[in-house]
Design an enzyme around this catalytic site. Structure first.
Site, short mmCIF file in Angstrom:
data_model
loop_
_atom_site.label_atom_id
_atom_site.label_comp_id
_atom_site.label_asym_id
_atom_site.label_seq_id
_atom_site.Cartn_x
_atom_site.Cartn_y
_atom_site.Cartn_z
N GLU A 98 -12.48 20.45 -32.29
CA GLU A 98 -11.60 19.37 -31.87
C GLU A 98 -11.29 18.55 -33.12
OE1 GLU A 98 -10.27 18.90 -28.98
OE2 GLU A 98 -11.37 20.38 -27.83
N CYS A 109 -8.40 10.29 -32.81
CA CYS A 109 -7.69 11.52 -33.18
C CYS A 109 -6.35 11.65 -32.46
CB CYS A 109 -8.57 12.73 -32.90
SG CYS A 109 -9.30 12.70 -31.28
#
Lengths: 485, 558
Positions: free
Chosen positions: B293, B328
């Site tokens: 991720e 993110c």
């Protein structure tokens, strides 16, 4: 090298152009694959015979038929696969809609294997095309006739701007791996898989690894016709597909001590009936792919304690690279034949006191690509299902799971990761893009700072989807406001 | 008294100009009856040797008692040795637990998920405190983005678990008739979760929930950059969870390196692309599947026909309201048209003031920058010559408190520092294009981001955007909200990672889908077996095609 760069640039260009995303293009290419293999059936038979001595019926069953079935299946379902799926949304986000839309990765690399040089090359290609990618296929150099067949014929049938065949050995593979791919699909050995994954790490490329492993057969006590059928299936699953040079072929058999002698006798008879009993007159069975593998398989038998355990076969024909179907009973468990994947026509039979011990036996070893269990006992079935781990598990048959489009095909642990076949092929070459659409209508004020206690309470209730509590909270706030006024 | 002495000296650097005659490393066994002069000499020898060669000695004085003499650059190595020993022992223990079969049972999974839920319920205050000390995270953000998200995921998993674990029946084809097929989800084994510092609680536990739900034994390595949360996690998980199957290993690079050398059945990493590559390369040695991720520059396209105020608020809440942009999925940059840009800047400025006041450095509702390294990195982006004149809002910073005010830059050049890497901080550049449709090619010219946002009421642009922009997730008319939807997979593509999780996708990420096919002994087909004939070939063709009439024709020899 420069040629490769140009080819890749062309593929990237094609992908960016968007042609491969259209359903029309995908369908036309799938149809082209069907045409390719049906119109050139004789040539494929010939190439497979040259490379591996494969009999046409076997070639059709394991290669042409598989590819055709896969392509047909994709053609039939592709629109459904391409459609976006709805994602469930909580009421809190109202008004909004959520979808999952599959999209192609981009340019993918498929590295085929030599044991099924046509199907293991074209089957993943079908997945990559169905998902709308541009493809480079590198067939195995160890099956040169099939590799050159693909190299010659694929450009005549498929869209050359989007699908390229680049034949060659390890130098070519090395060059290919230096480039950036959006996905790499590899079928082969764990040793090469490690090299490929390390190369992929540099570019953060996702990989699917289809490897092998020692696939065991658990054979419970049977008698009569059921045993006959089981033996037929074991023989067909061991020596049928490419003379045991198959990743999901049978590697060894686990059986109870008392059943072993009968089993060996039946196996012998069946082998004689199927393949004949003289090594230089063997029929319907493939040869070993090359000298190197021939020596490797032969060396497995060299150990004196292993050769002492041979109960049938064992002879070899160096000229034609043939090895007779060979049965061994209880070779030492630390010998190479029981520690490495055999990938050849040798079948060790391991005897156990009780068949239930087979579960521990299997669990002590790396996870195989497939486990085959012949049993009628429901409890035992359940135990095998729950307590062992493998890519796939088949009861009362061998290899047949490979044909089932609805089942994912792929390994776990040492036998690889990622899966394909049917819809799973499509998924393997697709990115599932999550899409959430909101409108400007309805704003939840508590989402935004400056923060205060009311907003915190609101969010707490909202996360619990406690709509009634929310209502009360809002009411209280409204009352509070009017009081203040 | 009897004393064993075993000395191992490791020299990592060897200055050639000094004591060339002393052996490069010594490894010998000493046995003395008392703490005598001989022993002291040995220790002294090691001490001098360490100083000269910048090396390390390990002196085993007594079985089980280990003294370390640490000097020079060898210090790092000694940590590695110890960490490797720890990691190996931990994995061994977890493997034993896993093979015991305990973690596979539904009861165990439920009990562990409930324990996690309890942590979020009983220790809210502690967690909020830890997050405040690591990131100065406002309580609201700590609650909304971390604690509730974890408890929500837990509850969802608890509710759905029995459905997820059920074998999925699938149709079989005529080729394998008669047969029964199903797909069984089974745990992968022992998995490693390495989490990030920006949401140190959520990003640590969210994957752990998936791993437990799927029945795996887990090692969690929380980020050392958020030390308070890391130790809270170690403490709470140690108290509440079954420690024979769920372990927290705290530490930095040496510990992570040691962990990565072990064989795992899955590695789940949240972080940046550089470390992502290292993780993937380490996984290659053991053929371990990996979920990465990562992040990326998440673009936000703002069309001209929208409710500007709402869009501005949603952008702000996704950018500065999410850990000061250290997220993110935060909008990294905005693309809008030349004419519309000033209006957008106005709206953003106006709303920012409403949210964070006129002096945002004093606002309690903004997170701080995590540490001075990151502060300096962001300061460099601000001081870049190419953008210093482009700041239209904010720009204030305060090194002492590690605070940077929400900053907007208009018309930054594409080759500036700020546009080359993920910003991961409270700076928001705005790029302008002539036509809003050009934004799509602008986005596609860069690496694939984790998320892409578009604000528009134009149906055509919406469709174009969805069709042509490749990103982990797309969100129309809002930011970051898709994370909260458990029905959608969350994960990147290309440079933004691989694999996905959340909801059922978490369960799937930590499961192996075993294909199970059951056949009976009836209906054995001779055509499968040699000796092969043309009739068999015909029958096979018909069978693989699923052509019933064809099969009959072959069988009756027509």
């Amino acid at each position: 090298m420069e040629g490769l760069q140009l080819s890749l640039a062309e593929l990237h260009q094609t992908f960016r152009g968007g042609k491969t995303r259209g359903v029309e293009w995908r369908k036309s290419q799938l149809q082209a694959i069907i045409n390719l293999i049906t119109e050139n059936e004789a040539q494929i038979f010939e190439a497979l015979h040259q490379d591996l001595g494969k009999h046409p019926v076997e070639a059709y069953r394991d290669e042409i038929g598989i590819v055709k079935k896969s392509a047909d299946h994709s053609l039939l379902h592709i629109e459904k696969w391409m459609a976006q799926k709805k994602g469930w949304l909580p009421l809190l986000l109202f008004p909004a809609s959520g979808q999952v839309l599959p999209e192609p990765f981009g340019t993918v690399l498929i590295i085929g294997s030599w044991n099924f040089p046509i199907s293991l090359a074209l089957d993943p290609v079908i997945g990559a095309i169905s998902a709308g990618n541009t493809v480079v296929l590198k067939p195995s150099e160890l099956a040169p006739a099939c590799s050159s067949f693909l190299h010659r014929k694929v450009p005549l049938y498929l869209d050359n701007e989007a699908i390229k065949v680049i034949p060659g050995g390890s130098e070519v593979a090395e060059q290919l791996l230096q480039h950036r791919w959006d996905k790499i699909f590899f079928t082969g050995s764990p040793r090469v898989a490690r090299i490929i994954m390390s190369a992929a790490a540099k570019h953060l490329t996702p990989v699917t690894l289809e490897l092998g492993g020692k696939c065991p057969v658990i054979l419970d006590s049977f008698s009569g016709s059921d045993l006959q059928v089981a033996v037929k299936r074991i023989v067909g699953g061991k020596w049928g597909p490419c003379a045991g040079q198959a990743c999901i072929g049978v590697d060894y058999v686990l059986v109870q001590q008392k059943d072993a002698p009968v089993l060996v006798e039946l196996l012998k008879n069946c082998i004689k009936k199927f393949y004949g009993d003289e090594v230089d007159k063997l029929q319907n069975i493939c040869r070993i792919v090359n000298k190197h593998h021939f020596e490797r398989v032969r060396n497995l038998l060299k150990d004196p304690s292993v050769s002492a355990s041979i109960v049938y076969g064992g002879s070899v024909d160096c000229k034609n690279l043939m090895i007779e179907p060979t049965i061994l009973v209880d070779p030492p468990l630390n010998s190479e034949i029981m520690t490495e994947e055999i990938f050849g026509p040798l079948l060790p039979i391991i005897t156990l006191d009780k068949i239930e011990e087979s579960i521990d036996f299997i669990n002590e070893r790396p996870k195989p690509l497939a486990i085959y269990a012949f049993t009628k006992c429901k409890r035992f079935k359940e135990r095998i299902m729950q307590e062992t781990s493998s890519g796939s598990l088949t009861f009362n048959d061998i290899m047949i799971q490979f044909l089932c489009d609805a089942l994912p095909f792929g390994g776990v642990g040492e036998s690889g990761f990622g899966r394909y076949h049917g819809k799973y092929s499509f998924d393997t070459f697709s990115h599932e893009k999550a899409i959430l659409q909101r409108s400007f209508f309805l704003e939840l004020e508590p989402r935004y700072p400056p923060w205060n206690d009311f907003k915190l309470d609101f969010i707490k209730l909202a996360y619990n989807f406690n709509y009634f509590g929310l209502l009360l909270l809002l009411l209280r706030r409204m009352m509070g406001r009017s009081d203040a006024k | 008294m009897c004393v064993y002495g075993y000395i191992y000296t490791y020299a990592s650097k060897r200055p050639a100009f000094l004591f060339n005659k002393i052996p490069k490393s010594i490894s010998s066994f000493y046995y003395t009856h008392y703490y005598g002069i001989k022993y002291t000499i040995i220790i002294l020898y090691c001490f001098i040797y360490n100083l000269v060669y910048l090396s390390v000695s390990v002196v085993f004085v007594h079985p089980r008692v280990v003294f370390f003499l640490l000097f020079g650059s060898g210090v790092f190595k000694i940590f590695l040795i110890r960490a490797a020993m720890d990691a190996e022992a931990t994995v061994k223990e977890l493997r034993a637990t896993y093979s015991g079969g305990k973690t596979r049972t539904l009861e165990w999974r439920v009990s562990q998920l409930k324990a996690l839920l309890k942590i979020t319920e009983h220790h809210e205050e502690e967690i909020v405190q830890a997050l405040r000390s690591d990131l100065n995270k406002p309580e609201f953000e700590a609650f909304v983005h971390e604690i509730s998200a974890v408890s929500g995921a837990c509850k969802f998993a608890l509710k759905e678990l029995h459905r997820w674990t059920m074998p999925e029946k699938v149709k079989t084809s005529m080729t394998t008739f008669p047969s029964k097929a199903e797909i069984v989800s089974e745990p992968l084994g022992v998995v490693l979760v390495i989490s990030a510092w920006n949401y140190p609680f959520l990003l640590a536990l969210d994957p752990v929930i998936g791993a437990i739900a799927a029945g795996n034994a887990v090692v969690l390595k929380p980020s050392e950059v958020a030390p308070a949360t890391s130790s809270v996690l170690a403490k709470l998980l140690g108290e509440y969870m079954d420690t024979s199957a769920v372990k927290v290993i705290e530490g930095a690079v040496p510990e992570t390196t040691a962990l990565l050398e072990q064989k795992w059945d899955k590695i789940f990493y949240t972080g940046n692309g550089k470390v992502g590559r290292i993780v993937l390369a380490a996984a290659a040695k053991h053929l371990t599947p990996v979920v990465l991720e990562l992040g990326g520059k998440c673009p936000t396209v703002v069309d001209t026909n929208i409710e500007l105020k709402i869009a501005a608020r949603r952008i702000i809440s996704g950018k500065w309201g999410c850990n000061s942009g250290q997220t993110c999925v935060s909008p990294d940059y905005i693309i809008t048209t030349k004419e519309y840009a000033p209006k957008l800047v106005n709206a953003l400025t106006c709303e920012l003031e409403k949210f964070y006041g006129s002096d945002p450095l004093q606002s309690k509702d903004l997170s701080a920058i995590v540490n001075s390294n990151h502060f300096d990195r962001l300061a460099r982006l601000l001081d870049d010559e190419k953008v210093s004149g482009k700041i239209v809002h904010g720009g204030q910073r305060e090194k002492a408190n590690l605070k940077i005010a929400p900053t907007i830059m208009l018309d930054v050049p594409a080759d500036s520092l700020i546009m080359s890497d993920e910003i991961f901080g409270p700076l928001l550049p705005i790029l302008t294009v002539d036509k809003i449709e050009d934004s799509i090619s602008e986005i596609n010219a860069r690496a694939k981001p984790l998320a892409a946002y578009v604000f528009t009421n134009d149906k055509k642009l919406k469709e174009e955007f969805i069709k042509n922009v490749s990103a982990g997730g797309l969100l129309v008319n809002d930011t970051t909200l898709h994370l909260a939807v458990s029905g959608l997979p969350f994960g990147g593509v290309g440079e933004s990672g691989m694999g996905s999780y959340h909801g059922k996708f978490s369960f799937d990420a930590f499961s192996h889908k075993k294909a199970v096919l059951q056949r009976s002994f009836a209906g054995d087909l001779g055509a499968r077996y040699p000796p092969y004939t043309t009739k068999k070939l015909k029958l096979l063709k018909a069978l693989l095609k699923g052509d019933i009439i064809g099969i009959f024709r072959v069988l009756i020899g027509w």
